[in-house]
Design an enzyme around this catalytic site. Structure first.
Site, short mmCIF file in Angstrom:
data_model
loop_
_atom_site.label_atom_id
_atom_site.label_comp_id
_atom_site.label_asym_id
_atom_site.label_seq_id
_atom_site.Cartn_x
_atom_site.Cartn_y
_atom_site.Cartn_z
N ASP A 147 -0.48 -0.58 -4.40
CA ASP A 147 0.16 -1.10 -3.19
C ASP A 147 1.66 -0.83 -3.13
OD1 ASP A 147 -2.35 -2.07 -2.50
OD2 ASP A 147 -1.98 -4.01 -3.42
N LYS A 173 1.99 4.04 -1.03
CA LYS A 173 1.59 5.46 -1.12
C LYS A 173 1.15 6.00 0.25
CE LYS A 173 -1.38 4.09 -4.20
NZ LYS A 173 -0.93 2.72 -4.44
N GLY A 182 -6.31 0.52 -0.37
CA GLY A 182 -5.99 0.20 1.03
C GLY A 182 -4.62 0.78 1.28
N HIS A 183 -4.56 1.86 2.02
CA HIS A 183 -3.28 2.55 2.26
C HIS A 183 -2.85 2.35 3.71
CE1 HIS A 183 -3.99 5.43 -1.40
NE2 HIS A 183 -3.98 4.15 -1.73
N GLN A 187 -4.34 3.32 -6.34
CA GLN A 187 -3.94 2.36 -7.38
C GLN A 187 -2.58 2.77 -7.98
OE1 GLN A 187 -7.61 3.53 -7.69
NE2 GLN A 187 -7.65 2.05 -6.05
P1 GDP Z 1 -0.51 1.61 -0.84
O1 GDP Z 1 -1.81 1.06 -1.29
O2 GDP Z 1 0.32 2.10 -1.97
O3 GDP Z 1 -0.63 2.64 0.25
O4 GDP Z 1 0.30 0.38 -0.22
P2 GDP Z 1 -0.28 -0.75 0.79
O5 GDP Z 1 -0.45 -0.15 2.12
O6 GDP Z 1 -1.46 -1.42 0.18
O7 GDP Z 1 0.86 -1.81 0.72
C1 GDP Z 1 2.17 -1.51 1.12
C2 GDP Z 1 2.56 -2.47 2.24
O8 GDP Z 1 3.95 -2.42 2.43
C3 GDP Z 1 1.96 -2.11 3.57
O9 GDP Z 1 1.76 -3.27 4.33
C4 GDP Z 1 3.03 -1.24 4.19
O10 GDP Z 1 2.97 -1.22 5.61
C5 GDP Z 1 4.26 -1.93 3.73
N1 GDP Z 1 5.46 -1.09 3.53
C6 GDP Z 1 5.51 0.20 3.07
N2 GDP Z 1 6.80 0.56 2.91
C7 GDP Z 1 7.56 -0.49 3.26
C8 GDP Z 1 8.97 -0.74 3.27
O11 GDP Z 1 9.79 0.09 2.89
N3 GDP Z 1 9.36 -1.99 3.69
C9 GDP Z 1 8.48 -2.95 4.08
N4 GDP Z 1 8.98 -4.12 4.45
N5 GDP Z 1 7.16 -2.75 4.07
C10 GDP Z 1 6.69 -1.53 3.66
P1 IMO Z 2 -4.15 0.94 -3.69
O1 IMO Z 2 -4.60 2.38 -3.70
C1 IMO Z 2 -3.80 -2.85 -5.80
C2 IMO Z 2 -6.98 -3.85 -8.63
C3 IMO Z 2 -7.89 -5.02 -8.29
C4 IMO Z 2 -8.25 -5.48 -9.69
C5 IMO Z 2 -8.36 -4.18 -10.47
C6 IMO Z 2 -9.78 -3.64 -10.57
O2 IMO Z 2 -4.22 0.30 -2.36
O3 IMO Z 2 -2.83 0.82 -4.35
P2 IMO Z 2 -11.49 -2.52 -8.88
O4 IMO Z 2 -11.98 -2.97 -7.55
O5 IMO Z 2 -10.84 -1.19 -8.88
O6 IMO Z 2 -12.55 -2.63 -9.94
O7 IMO Z 2 -10.39 -3.61 -9.28
O8 IMO Z 2 -7.57 -3.25 -9.77
N1 IMO Z 2 -6.91 -2.81 -7.58
C7 IMO Z 2 -5.84 -2.62 -6.79
N2 IMO Z 2 -4.70 -3.32 -6.68
N3 IMO Z 2 -3.98 -1.73 -5.07
C8 IMO Z 2 -5.10 -1.01 -5.18
O9 IMO Z 2 -5.27 0.19 -4.58
C9 IMO Z 2 -6.13 -1.46 -6.04
N4 IMO Z 2 -7.35 -1.02 -6.38
C10 IMO Z 2 -7.81 -1.84 -7.32
O10 IMO Z 2 -7.20 -6.00 -7.57
O11 IMO Z 2 -7.19 -6.21 -10.24
MG MG Z 3 -2.93 -0.70 -1.11
#
Ligand code: GDP
Ligand code: IMO
Ligand code: MG
Length: 420
Positions: free
Chosen positions: A13, A16, A40-41, A222
């Site tokens: 998270d 990416k 979840g991207h 991840q």
């Molecule tokens: P990923 O899994 O690495 O793609 O990241 P996620 O989408 O799960 O989580 C990142 C969260 O931060 C999302 O809600 C994005 O919309 C938000 N986000 C990304 N970059 C920024 C930033 O620079 N500032 C803020 N406030 N939110 C951001």
């Molecule tokens: P993105 O790509 C954050 C965490 C789960 C759990 C552990 C194992 O959005 O960054 P799993 O379902 O893979 O067996 O869970 O890994 N986890 C993540 N945490 N971002 C993710 O993906 C994750 N994918 C798995 O919360 O702790």
């Molecule tokens: Mg994510």
């Protein structure tokens, strides 16, 4: 041309999805190489907000080819839902996406096994996203899995039934109630839907694209601290989230890897169980959560929050060979009077700059404090407008890690990105 790689350096998270969407303007090919719908991207652009789980984050760029690589595990139901949402936005996803024949399929019973195993662990549960990731990779390594290419075979349904029966047999040892028909009809319909996509030998395709002068961007899921080998085992996911995973998950030689973009938040978050040395339990942690809107993009669970951990960050940079750092969510720290960074750990009374082997080790972080910048960064577009206090925070991280921070993100939108 090179295979450049975008990787999470923390516990996932990091942002990416946003960065791949930004970089995809310059890359004709975007490829996911591991993980599955546990990811979840999130992407924010032109007033749209969308969360992708399986489809690469280059899908909204008209000229990009998106590849779901062999290292990915794919749930047809989730994939279908995702594609339907993308099509509703007017995007011709079938034209922009290809799927490796060798990617593995997540069955409904893989999800049930994931839930049964987690329930059996009780208080020591991993905190899995319950998407069936681990049981699917277990079947892959155990040479029992079904692959996307198998859906093209005439005996696919019978092979599905054989594996399902094996899963039902395995589930007998658990005191866990479930419906063996759960989601089966929907899953088989989604398999039909999947058949309408381009299913290819993606390892040939990606190498041919590289040979023909196309730059490829690999999109990690991840983060390194969730990697099956280098994460805080057993509180990890079941795939190689590291740079080397991109070679295996796409069928591209490590010799072809070029830039390695390492993404980190200006602080840390973690969702699920496992060690998190810099976790903050008071109102400061709550402030990080509410300002950063730290709730899982896949499960909606509140994320645990803490200060930036340089010990873990340096470890992730070392394992991945990061060439360019990308710092995300800098704006979330805008209101803080002081910002802290862990520079080392105290373990068993001794100072250490290494991530401990044992995930149950008692770790006390040693912090360095920085004055906050107390300014709203979300509107900044030029590096020259960044406050001095913020730039000293950036400089300190660069000095400690020895890697330049090339991109600074100051908001979720595609436009809230400063390229240095
Ligand atoms: P990923 O899994 O690495 O793609 O990241 P996620 O989408 O799960 O989580 C990142 C969260 O931060 C999302 O809600 C994005 O919309 C938000 N986000 C990304 N970059 C920024 C930033 O620079 N500032 C803020 N406030 N939110 C951001
Ligand atoms: P993105 O790509 C954050 C965490 C789960 C759990 C552990 C194992 O959005 O960054 P799993 O379902 O893979 O067996 O869970 O890994 N986890 C993540 N945490 N971002 C993710 O993906 C994750 N994918 C798995 O919360 O702790
Ligand atoms: Mg994510």
């Amino acid at each position: 041309m090179t295979l450049d790689v975008v990787l999470g350096l923390q516990w996932g998270d990091e942002g990416k999805g946003k960065i791949v969407d930004v970089l995809a303007e310059k890359y004709p090919v975007i490829a996911r190489f591991q993980g599955g719908p546990n990811a979840g991207h999130s992407l924010h652009f032109e007033g749209n907000k969308i969360v992708l789980h399986t489809v690469p984050s280059g899908v909204f760029r008209p000229n990009a080819t998106n590849i779901i690589g062999n290292g990915v595990v794919l749930d047809p139901i989730i994939f279908k839902g995702e594609c339907e949402a993308i099509i509703k936005m007017g995007v011709p996803v079938r034209e922009r996406l290809v799927i490796s024949k060798k990617a593995h399929l997540i069955l409904p019973t893989h999800r049930i096994i994931d839930a049964a195993q987690e329930a059996a662990k009780g208080a020591s549960k991993i905190g899995s996203t319950l998407k069936g990731i681990t049981p699917t990779y277990v079947d892959k390594i155990g040479r029992a899995g079904l692959r996307v290419g198998d859906i093209l075979a005439t005996d696919f349904v019978s092979r599905y039934n054989t594996l399902k029966e094996q899963h039902i047999g395995y589930l007998r040892q658990f005191d866990f109630e479930y419906d063996p028909m759960q989601n089966e009809k929907e899953w088989l319909e989604a398999v039909e839907y999947l058949r309408s996509f381009k299913i290819v030998e993606s390892e040939y395709m990606v190498n041919e694209l590289l040979d023909s002068g196309k730059q490829v961007l690999a999109e990690g899921a991840q983060g390194l601290m969730l990697d099956i080998d280098f994460g805080s085992y057993p509180f990890v996911t079941s795939s190689s989230t590291a740079c080397a995973g991109a070679s295996i998950g796409l069928g591209v030689s490590p010799k072809r890897v070029g830039k390695v973009f390492g993404i980190f938040k200006a602080y840390c978050t973690r969702v699920g169980s496992g060690p998190f040395p810099t976790e903050i339990f008071d109102e400061t942690g709550e402030e990080l959560r509410s300002r950063g809107f730290e709730f899982g993009a896949t499960t909606g669970r509140p994320r645990r929050t803490g200060w930036l951990d340089l010990v873990a960050l340096k470890y992730a940079i070392m394992i991945n060979g990061v060439t360019d750092l990308i710092m995300m969510k800098s704006d979330v720290l805008d209101t803080f009077d002081r910002v802290k960074v862990a520079t080392s750990y105290i373990i068993d009374g001794k100072k250490s700059s290494q991530v401990p082997y044992d995930s149950s080790s008692e770790v006390t972080p040693v912090y360095r404090e920085f004055p906050g910048w107390k300014r709203d960064l979300t509107g900044v577009r030029q590096e020259g407008e960044l406050p001095e206090e913020f730039l000293s925070y950036v400089k300190f991280i660069e000095q400690e890690t020895g890697v330049p921070i090339k991109i600074i993100s100051i908001g979720p939108d595609r436009d809230q990105t400063i390229i240095r």
